[in-house]
Design a protein around this motif. Structure first.
Motif, PDB file in Angstrom:
ATOM      1  N   ILE A 140     -10.489  -2.885   1.186  1.00 48.89           N
ATOM      2  CA  ILE A 140     -10.414  -1.624   0.428  1.00 48.89           C
ATOM      3  C   ILE A 140     -10.887  -0.451   1.285  1.00 48.89           C
ATOM      4  O   ILE A 140     -10.242   0.613   1.333  1.00 48.89           O
ATOM      5  N   LYS A 141     -11.994  -0.623   1.984  1.00 51.28           N
ATOM      6  CA  LYS A 141     -12.496   0.466   2.852  1.00 51.28           C
ATOM      7  C   LYS A 141     -11.494   0.788   3.963  1.00 51.28           C
ATOM      8  O   LYS A 141     -11.266   1.958   4.292  1.00 51.28           O
ATOM      9  N   LYS A 142     -10.906  -0.229   4.530  1.00 48.72           N
ATOM     10  CA  LYS A 142      -9.908  -0.028   5.574  1.00 48.72           C
ATOM     11  C   LYS A 142      -8.694   0.715   5.026  1.00 48.72           C
ATOM     12  O   LYS A 142      -8.151   1.627   5.659  1.00 48.72           O
ATOM     13  N   ALA A 143      -8.239   0.338   3.815  1.00 49.18           N
ATOM     14  CA  ALA A 143      -7.067   0.971   3.203  1.00 49.18           C
ATOM     15  C   ALA A 143      -7.299   2.459   2.976  1.00 49.18           C
ATOM     16  O   ALA A 143      -6.414   3.287   3.231  1.00 49.18           O
ATOM     17  N   PHE A 144      -8.518   2.819   2.524  1.00 49.76           N
ATOM     18  CA  PHE A 144      -8.787   4.222   2.213  1.00 49.76           C
ATOM     19  C   PHE A 144      -9.044   5.065   3.468  1.00 49.76           C
ATOM     20  O   PHE A 144      -9.017   6.293   3.393  1.00 49.76           O
ATOM     21  N   THR A 145      -9.295   4.421   4.596  1.00 53.07           N
ATOM     22  CA  THR A 145      -9.432   5.189   5.842  1.00 53.07           C
ATOM     23  C   THR A 145      -8.069   5.390   6.509  1.00 53.07           C
ATOM     24  O   THR A 145      -7.953   6.162   7.447  1.00 53.07           O
ATOM     25  N   ASP A 146      -7.050   4.695   6.007  1.00 52.94           N
ATOM     26  CA  ASP A 146      -5.728   4.789   6.625  1.00 52.94           C
ATOM     27  C   ASP A 146      -4.639   4.891   5.558  1.00 52.94           C
ATOM     28  O   ASP A 146      -3.767   4.031   5.437  1.00 52.94           O
ATOM     29  N   PRO A 147      -4.666   5.980   4.745  1.00 49.17           N
ATOM     30  CA  PRO A 147      -3.649   6.127   3.689  1.00 49.17           C
ATOM     31  C   PRO A 147      -2.266   6.399   4.281  1.00 49.17           C
ATOM     32  O   PRO A 147      -2.136   6.809   5.434  1.00 49.17           O
ATOM     33  N   THR A 148      -1.242   6.149   3.481  1.00 51.99           N
ATOM     34  CA  THR A 148       0.132   6.351   3.926  1.00 51.99           C
ATOM     35  C   THR A 148       0.883   7.189   2.895  1.00 51.99           C
ATOM     36  O   THR A 148       0.292   7.662   1.915  1.00 51.99           O
ATOM     37  N   LYS A 149       2.190   7.349   3.103  1.00 50.22           N
ATOM     38  CA  LYS A 149       2.990   8.166   2.181  1.00 50.22           C
ATOM     39  C   LYS A 149       3.425   7.349   0.965  1.00 50.22           C
ATOM     40  O   LYS A 149       3.553   6.134   1.034  1.00 50.22           O
ATOM     41  N   ILE A 150       3.676   8.063  -0.118  1.00 57.66           N
ATOM     42  CA  ILE A 150       4.210   7.421  -1.327  1.00 57.66           C
ATOM     43  C   ILE A 150       5.675   7.076  -1.075  1.00 57.66           C
ATOM     44  O   ILE A 150       6.430   7.876  -0.527  1.00 57.66           O
ATOM     45  N   ASP A 151       6.094   5.866  -1.476  1.00 54.92           N
ATOM     46  CA  ASP A 151       7.474   5.409  -1.271  1.00 54.92           C
ATOM     47  C   ASP A 151       8.279   5.692  -2.540  1.00 54.92           C
ATOM     48  O   ASP A 151       8.374   4.855  -3.435  1.00 54.92           O
ATOM     49  N   PHE A 152       8.875   6.881  -2.600  1.00 50.91           N
ATOM     50  CA  PHE A 152       9.621   7.271  -3.799  1.00 50.91           C
ATOM     51  C   PHE A 152      10.892   6.436  -3.966  1.00 50.91           C
ATOM     52  O   PHE A 152      11.368   6.251  -5.087  1.00 50.91           O
ATOM     53  N   ASN A 153      11.455   5.936  -2.881  1.00 56.37           N
ATOM     54  CA  ASN A 153      12.628   5.059  -2.993  1.00 56.37           C
ATOM     55  C   ASN A 153      12.268   3.744  -3.683  1.00 56.37           C
ATOM     56  O   ASN A 153      13.016   3.236  -4.513  1.00 56.37           O
ATOM     57  N   LEU A 154      11.109   3.193  -3.322  1.00 57.40           N
ATOM     58  CA  LEU A 154      10.653   1.946  -3.941  1.00 57.40           C
ATOM     59  C   LEU A 154      10.429   2.157  -5.437  1.00 57.40           C
ATOM     60  O   LEU A 154      10.797   1.308  -6.253  1.00 57.40           O
ATOM     61  N   ALA A 155       9.836   3.296  -5.798  1.00 57.38           N
ATOM     62  CA  ALA A 155       9.607   3.621  -7.209  1.00 57.38           C
ATOM     63  C   ALA A 155      10.938   3.799  -7.939  1.00 57.38           C
ATOM     64  O   ALA A 155      11.097   3.358  -9.080  1.00 57.38           O
ATOM     65  N   ALA A 156      11.905   4.410  -7.276  1.00 59.16           N
ATOM     66  CA  ALA A 156      13.228   4.611  -7.888  1.00 59.16           C
ATOM     67  C   ALA A 156      13.909   3.277  -8.168  1.00 59.16           C
ATOM     68  O   ALA A 156      14.596   3.109  -9.178  1.00 59.16           O
ATOM     69  N   ALA A 157      13.716   2.321  -7.267  1.00 60.41           N
ATOM     70  CA  ALA A 157      14.274   0.979  -7.479  1.00 60.41           C
ATOM     71  C   ALA A 157      13.665   0.353  -8.730  1.00 60.41           C
ATOM     72  O   ALA A 157      14.356  -0.275  -9.541  1.00 60.41           O
ATOM     73  N   GLY A 158      12.350   0.520  -8.899  1.00 59.57           N
ATOM     74  CA  GLY A 158      11.676   0.000 -10.092  1.00 59.57           C
ATOM     75  C   GLY A 158      12.166   0.682 -11.356  1.00 59.57           C
ATOM     76  O   GLY A 158      12.372   0.029 -12.388  1.00 59.57           O
ATOM     77  N   GLU A 159      12.369   1.995 -11.291  1.00 64.30           N
ATOM     78  CA  GLU A 159      12.841   2.735 -12.464  1.00 64.30           C
ATOM     79  C   GLU A 159      14.269   2.338 -12.820  1.00 64.30           C
ATOM     80  O   GLU A 159      14.622   2.221 -14.000  1.00 64.30           O
TER      81      GLU A 159
END
Length: 677
Positions: A140-159
């Motif tokens: 968790i600490k590692k993840a929050f020190t290295d955030p990335t972009k939101i994947d709107f395409n992945l979300a669109a696939a879910g929608e």
């Protein structure tokens, strides 16, 4: 303020505790617990906080033209009002937002749904995304020190999946329910993935229905001399009993060891757990797919195992496998961990390698006393499988003996485990040793007994949940995250019962009508095509709007076939559903005894010849009634099972036997009351 959004409340609480230097402050906002520390606020959602649905003017099933429903607008409406209100309040104050939901198609969509709500009250808020596969402090600490972009395409696939499933489910469910007259809580559910899955189950049952058993015979000799063992005639099955009897008749009292073949056989260790193989393994230890996934989710949220929804069967090089194994030193897995660490750690590799999540593996040790029985079973299964993937091959010593008895060859096979290898770690379903006595070629053996055993060929077996999930994966039906849910839905709709899964007459009626008049719905091809399309949306190759339009057009073609055959479908369904209500034959008039409803809504078994025959039997007031294929020996009635959501099935058995028992009990109570007076 930095707003962090997780998928569930428990995840929010755990992540806040990991990230905060001191204990985070809990504050309740609009009835929702949030956790605040160092200028950050963590809020947990409840999965999807909005849903897709049609405008209210389409709510009336009888008045809606289903052709219009295919191309109707789809709206997004909040389902968790208090969480949405809390998000808006926090969103107004947020300078930055981090989505920390589960990293998959569904999790991305849940995060984007929350972001859209915040953007409406704070359009300028910046946002990013964190990915993690275990909820442990290090990751968790590692993840929050290295955030990335939101994947709107992945979300669109879910929608797109949500919208497509809504449209297909609504149109097909309403059509079949209206055609059959099954409305209210007894409606006939039809779905894009559900129906081809149910078809697989029904078709297997049809194979069993038409199966004609073939008799055969097997000839065995029990041999003794320094040890006793059983050998089978080398032909195996005899389809001609006379031939087997003729051979049996000529067999003498002595056999000679004709040949001995010794060898070794190895078993390779298993590959790492992906979701499908995990659910299959859980099924073999008596835990249903839905329950296994629920438990795995709990273990994941509490930091005990990695994310349980994955297709990956290859551990990434970044995974500290040695450190994970070492963490089990001084636990009840100490002996296994120490043994592995004493050698070279080279894990097995499966065929599927992905980059989103690693295979399912233990994250941190936990004591048996801290988990419930089923939780421990699943945790132990994951730990043992993880260890087994680093272990050596299992080695068996084999021995094949051929014995000549009066010119007829009999064969016996033995096997002895000489090196447990990976089976020492993963001690599930270990085959038993088959030990033969010490023998040598030319040795004379006494024939103690000759057995001619009559048997019959067996019908193809029904599918268990684990096996069905594997078949669904093969045909592209559903995803790793949804297959167990589809199976649960088949149970809740009373389309199937038992495990292995047995379809009800209702399932037969629905699938036979669809296969005859709109078989596109029952085949996996169409669903597989849409699954591919959704993958392409997530990869940015095609748009969500394109796939939804393509899906609507597909459904339009299916609906034309359905509408053209509406009367035939209605007749087929009504006939099939009537059969599902038949419990047996009336002993008074020989008419059908069927499940009926009174004007007040209570249920009972009544004669189809009413009012000429008034024979009735009572039934429980609630729960789905399933008429099984087993019959009462005394009354000839089919035994009944009651399904209640969230509870184990209740096998009430024969309704007539139950009624007699009830009457007997009433009589005893009346007698006891009179005696008291």
């Amino acid at each position: 303020m930095h707003l962090i959004i997780t998928e569930k409340h428990d995840t929010a609480k755990r992540i806040a505790a990991i990230l905060a230097e001191n204990k985070p402050k809990k504050e309740r906002i609009s009835g929702v617990d949030t956790y605040q520390f160092d200028g950050r606020t963590v809020i947990g959602l409840s999965g999807h906080i909005v849903e897709v649905d049609f405008p209210k003017n389409y709510n009336n099933w009888q008045k809606t033209d289903l052709k219009d429903l295919i191309y109707a607008d789809v709206l997004t409406t909040p389902t968790q009002a208090n969480i949405v209100t809390a998000l808006r309040k926090l969103g107004k104050e947020a300078e930055h937002l981090t989505i920390a939901t589960d990293y998959d198609r569904e999790g991305e969509l849940i995060g984007v749904e929350a972001l859209d709500i915040v953007k409406k009250v704070n359009p300028g808020v910046s946002a990013d995304r964190v990915h993690y596969s275990t909820i442990t402090p290090a990751e968790i600490k590692k993840a929050f020190t290295d955030p990335t972009k939101i994947d709107f395409n992945l979300a669109a696939a879910g929608e797109s999946r949500q919208i497509i499933d809504l449209i297909w489910g609504a149109v097909l469910t309403r059509f079949l329910s209206l055609s059959s007259g099954r409305l209210g809580d007894k409606f006939l559910s039809v779905g894009r993935v559900q129906s081809p899955t149910l078809t697989i189950i029904v078709n297997r049952e049809k194979e069993r229905d038409v199966f004609v058993p073939v008799p055969y015979w097997e000839l065995f000799a029990t041999l003794v001399n320094g040890g006793e063992f059983r050998a089978q005639h080398i032909k195996g099955r005899f389809l001609d009993k006379a031939e087997a009897e003729q051979i049996k008749a000529k067999l003498g009292d002595t056999g000679i060891v004709k040949s001995i073949t010794r060898g070794k056989r190895s078993e390779k260790p298993p590959v790492p757990f992906n979701t499908t193989e995990f659910l299959r393994a859980a099924s073999t230890i008596g835990i249903s797919a839905a329950n296994a996934m629920r438990i795995a989710e709990y273990l994941y949220v509490n930091g005990y195992i990695s994310y349980p929804r994955t297709d990956n069967t290859v551990y990434p090089s970044s995974l500290d496998t040695k450190g994970i194994i070492a963490s089990f030193l001084n636990t009840e897995f100490n002996e296994y961990a120490r043994k592995l660490l004493s050698g070279e750690l080279v894990p097995t590799r499966g065929k599927k390698e992905t980059t989103d999540h690693p295979p399912i593996h233990p994250a941190t040790p936990v004591k048996r006393s801290e988990l419930k029985d089923d939780e421990w079973k699943i945790y132990e299964l994951v730990v043992r499988r993880f260890f087994a993937t680093f272990a050596q091959e299992t080695l068996w010593e084999t021995m094949a003996v051929t014995v000549d008895i009066s010119g007829e060859d009999f064969r016996a096979n033995g096997a002895r485990l000489i090196e447990a290898g990976w089976r020492w770690y993963y001690s599930y379903n270990v085959p038993e040793d088959r030990i033969l006595p010490v023998l040598k070629e030319g040795q004379s053996l006494n024939v103690k007994e000759i057995d001619l055993v009559g048997k019959e060929t067996q019908p193809p077996s029904r599918y268990g949940q684990g096996q069905l999930i594997k078949i669904m994966e093969k045909h592209g039906l559903g995803t790793k995250s949804t297959r167990h849910e589809i199976i649960s839905k088949l149970y809740s709709r009373a389309y199937v019962h038992g495990n292995p899964l047995q379809p009800t007459k209702t399932a037969y009626a629905v699938i036979e009508a669809l296969e005859k008049y709109a078989n596109t719905i029952t085949k996996p091809d169409m669903t597989g095509k849409l699954e591919q399309d959704m993958d392409e949306i997530s990869e940015g190759r095609i748009t969500e709007d394109y796939v939804i339009k393509e899906s609507r057009d597909m459904l339009g073609g299916v609906f034309k076939d359905l509408f053209k055959n509406k009367e035939l479908i209605s007749e087929s369904l009504r006939n099939g559903l009537y059969e599902d209500r038949i419990v047996g034959t009336c002993q008074k008039c020989s008419s059908d005894l069927i499940i009926r409803k009174s004007k007040k809504g209570s249920r009972f078994i009544g004669c189809s010849a009413y009012p000429n025959c008034n024979f009735i039997l009572p039934l429980p007031r609630s729960g789905q009634i399933v008429v099984t294929d087993k019959q009462c020996k005394d009354h000839g009635l089919y035994l009944i099972r009651i399904l209640n959501k969230g509870k184990r099935p209740w096998d009430i058995g024969c309704a007539h036997c139950n009624f007699n028992e009830w009457q007997k009990k009433l009589g005893e109570e009346k007698k006891a009351t009179k005696e008291k007076k």
